[in-house]
Enzyme design. Structure first.
Site, mmCIF file in Angstrom:
data_model
loop_
_atom_site.group_PDB
_atom_site.id
_atom_site.type_symbol
_atom_site.label_atom_id
_atom_site.label_comp_id
_atom_site.label_asym_id
_atom_site.label_seq_id
_atom_site.Cartn_x
_atom_site.Cartn_y
_atom_site.Cartn_z
ATOM 1 N N ARG A 47 0.847 -1.195 0.000
ATOM 2 C CA ARG A 47 0.000 0.000 0.000
ATOM 3 C C ARG A 47 0.884 1.247 0.000
ATOM 4 O O ARG A 47 0.616 2.211 -0.694
ATOM 5 C CB ARG A 47 -0.955 0.029 1.200
ATOM 6 C CG ARG A 47 -1.674 1.378 1.312
ATOM 7 C CD ARG A 47 -2.886 1.451 2.238
ATOM 8 N NE ARG A 47 -2.850 0.581 3.367
ATOM 9 C CZ ARG A 47 -2.087 0.762 4.464
ATOM 10 N NH1 ARG A 47 -1.298 1.809 4.577
ATOM 11 N NH2 ARG A 47 -2.131 -0.111 5.448
ATOM 12 N N ASP A 171 -7.869 18.827 -13.740
ATOM 13 C CA ASP A 171 -8.234 17.507 -14.243
ATOM 14 C C ASP A 171 -7.856 17.493 -15.723
ATOM 15 O O ASP A 171 -8.457 18.178 -16.540
ATOM 16 C CB ASP A 171 -9.748 17.281 -14.040
ATOM 17 C CG ASP A 171 -10.187 15.886 -14.479
ATOM 18 O OD1 ASP A 171 -9.564 15.313 -15.392
ATOM 19 O OD2 ASP A 171 -11.193 15.383 -13.926
ATOM 20 N N LYS A 196 -9.366 6.516 -19.040
ATOM 21 C CA LYS A 196 -9.719 7.078 -20.350
ATOM 22 C C LYS A 196 -8.526 7.012 -21.317
ATOM 23 O O LYS A 196 -8.004 5.945 -21.533
ATOM 24 C CB LYS A 196 -10.253 8.492 -20.155
ATOM 25 C CG LYS A 196 -11.215 8.653 -18.950
ATOM 26 C CD LYS A 196 -12.543 7.955 -19.158
ATOM 27 C CE LYS A 196 -13.387 7.887 -17.879
ATOM 28 N NZ LYS A 196 -13.686 9.162 -17.251
HETATM 29 C C1 PLP Z 1 -14.070 9.532 -15.898
HETATM 30 C C2 PLP Z 1 -13.632 10.837 -15.367
HETATM 31 C C3 PLP Z 1 -13.323 10.988 -14.008
HETATM 32 C C4 PLP Z 1 -13.484 9.862 -12.998
HETATM 33 O O1 PLP Z 1 -12.589 8.826 -13.224
HETATM 34 P P1 PLP Z 1 -12.887 7.292 -12.852
HETATM 35 O O2 PLP Z 1 -11.678 6.577 -13.344
HETATM 36 O O3 PLP Z 1 -14.140 6.901 -13.544
HETATM 37 O O4 PLP Z 1 -13.051 7.233 -11.373
HETATM 38 C C5 PLP Z 1 -12.875 12.223 -13.590
HETATM 39 N N1 PLP Z 1 -12.759 13.265 -14.435
HETATM 40 C C6 PLP Z 1 -13.057 13.154 -15.739
HETATM 41 C C7 PLP Z 1 -12.904 14.345 -16.634
HETATM 42 C C8 PLP Z 1 -13.506 11.941 -16.245
HETATM 43 O O5 PLP Z 1 -13.818 11.845 -17.532
#
Ligand code: PLP
Length: 391
Positions: A47, A171, A196
């Site tokens: 961890r 993000d 993604k």
């Molecule tokens: C999918 C997504 C998230 C969340 O990510 P997960 O891997 O599904 O927890 C956060 N920000 C954006 C812009 C996303 O497309």
């Protein structure tokens, strides 16, 4: 300096120093033998730190031009852990059309711990300034935003944040470091849903965070270990395999997205196309200065919900699903998918209507996608006529 494309393949982890194996070894061990009571080795418990996860963490830190990377069990785990840098009584200024899960975290979870927030249209610096409070500690930016592809000036926000002794979180899921590097523009924490584009194959859920400042790195490392939402080693390996082809995937998908955006933009049943690579996009110039491209995600508003329903029924190629950033094109319905966590009034306020679709362009031939969309729109035309289709 090695180019980004070359760095994706030739880095500290290009082969295993123990065997020469040209793939990062997967170390499933949860614990590590210590040979001496006085001197413990680099690793003790997975961890806290694990060699496979660490390879991915080093890799993303180098790609984002930061000093430390952290891998989490999902994008939301990365985002939520970064929010743990805040304390009770702190305030967050956040993009209004932020990802639905982030919206849920800030409104329904952090609010219970006394962390306040104000949603603002981050493209308007004046409204950001007006939202600043003495206890503002984080400016949270998603650019381009989800699903309306609004572009925020990372440099301007980071400067504003620094003036107020606050941190800037970005993000960077939609563009990845192949196109945009927020840390080089002054941001403090870069966050990713590695589910993604970074992984790219719809086969793993993962999250990443990167920082430049070493003290901030220490704090985030402490929180990663304390909260414990770390990424498993098999998944860390999958993310690293995906990243190797990041550059070619995102370049190809972005070029196709741009063609599709231009096609949809001239179609009579399409009311509006949201894509920062279209010259009518309000932040077209900003996007071309702060990033190397416009990415592979676009949204479009159809004539009405009936047209949308018919379009979704008739379209053949993309999968109709949540998520984005994969080799296959993904069509999603924000109102019922990514933004289902947002109440309808809030959605409508933000322009996330019931006639809006989001498309993440994959690696299919762009002409096949355009023909598919053209055909599906043609079949939907009747709904525009029977509904009056008032524009
Ligand atoms: C999918 C997504 C998230 C969340 O990510 P997960 O891997 O599904 O927890 C956060 N920000 C954006 C812009 C996303 O497309």
């Amino acid at each position: 300096m090695t180019s980004f494309e070359t760095k994706l393949l030739h880095n500290r982890h290009k082969f295993d120093p123990a065997t020469g194996g040209v793939s990062v070894p997967i170390h499933p061990a949860s614990t590590f033998h210590q040979s001496n009571i006085d001197q413990f080795g680099k690793y003790d418990y997975s961890r806290s730190s694990n060699p496979t996860r660490e390879a991915l963490e080093d890799f993303i830190a180098s790609l984002e031009e930061g000093t430390r990377g952290f891998a989490f069990s999902s994008g939301m785990a990365a985002i939520s852990t970064a929010f743990l840098l805040l304390s009770q009584g702190d305030h967050v200024i956040i993009s209004e059309d932020v990802y639905g899960g982030t919206y849920r975290m800030i409104t329904e979870v952090l609010s219970r711990y006394g962390i306040e927030h104000t949603f603002v249209d981050m493209t308007n610096l004046r409204s950001v300034e007006l939202a600043i409070q003495p206890n503002t500690k984080v400016f949270y930016v998603e650019t381009p935003s989800n699903p309306l592809l609004k572009v925020t000036d990372i440099k301007a926000i980071s400067e504003l944040a620094k003036e107020h002794h606050a941190l800037t979180f970005v993000d960077n899921t939609f563009l990845t470091p192949a196109i945009q590097k927020p840390l080089t523009l002054g941001a403090d924490v870069v966050l990713h849903s590695a589910t993604k584009f970074l992984s790219g194959h719809s086969d793993v859920v993962a999250g990443l965070a990167v920082v430049k400042d070493e003290k901030l790195g220490e704090k985030l490392g402490f929180l990663q270990n304390s909260f414990g939402a770390v990424l498993g080693v098999q998944d860390a390996w999958l993310v690293m395999r995906g990243i190797k082809t990041l550059s070619v995937r995102i370049q190809q998908s972005s070029a196709s997205a741009s063609k599709i955006a231009r096609f949809l933009d001239t179609h009579p049943l399409v009311r509006h196309v949201y894509y920062p690579g279209l010259s009518h996009h309000p932040q077209y110039d900003l996007q071309s200065t702060q990033a190397k491209g416009s990415g592979a995600v676009l949204s479009f508003e159809l004539e009405n919900e009936q047209v949308l329903r018919s379009f979704v029924e008739n379209v053949q190629i993309p999968v109709f699903a949540v998520s984005l950033g994969a080799v296959e094109s993904i069509l999603s319905y924000p109102a019922k998918m990514s933004h289902a966590a947002m109440p309808e009034v809030e959605r409508k306020k933000r322009g996330i209507t019931n006639s809006l679709l989001r498309l993440s362009v994959g690696l299919e031939h762009p002409e096949d996608l355009i023909n598919d969309f053209s055909h599906a729109l043609q079949k939907s035309e009747i709904h525009s006529v029977t509904q009056g289709g008032a524009r």
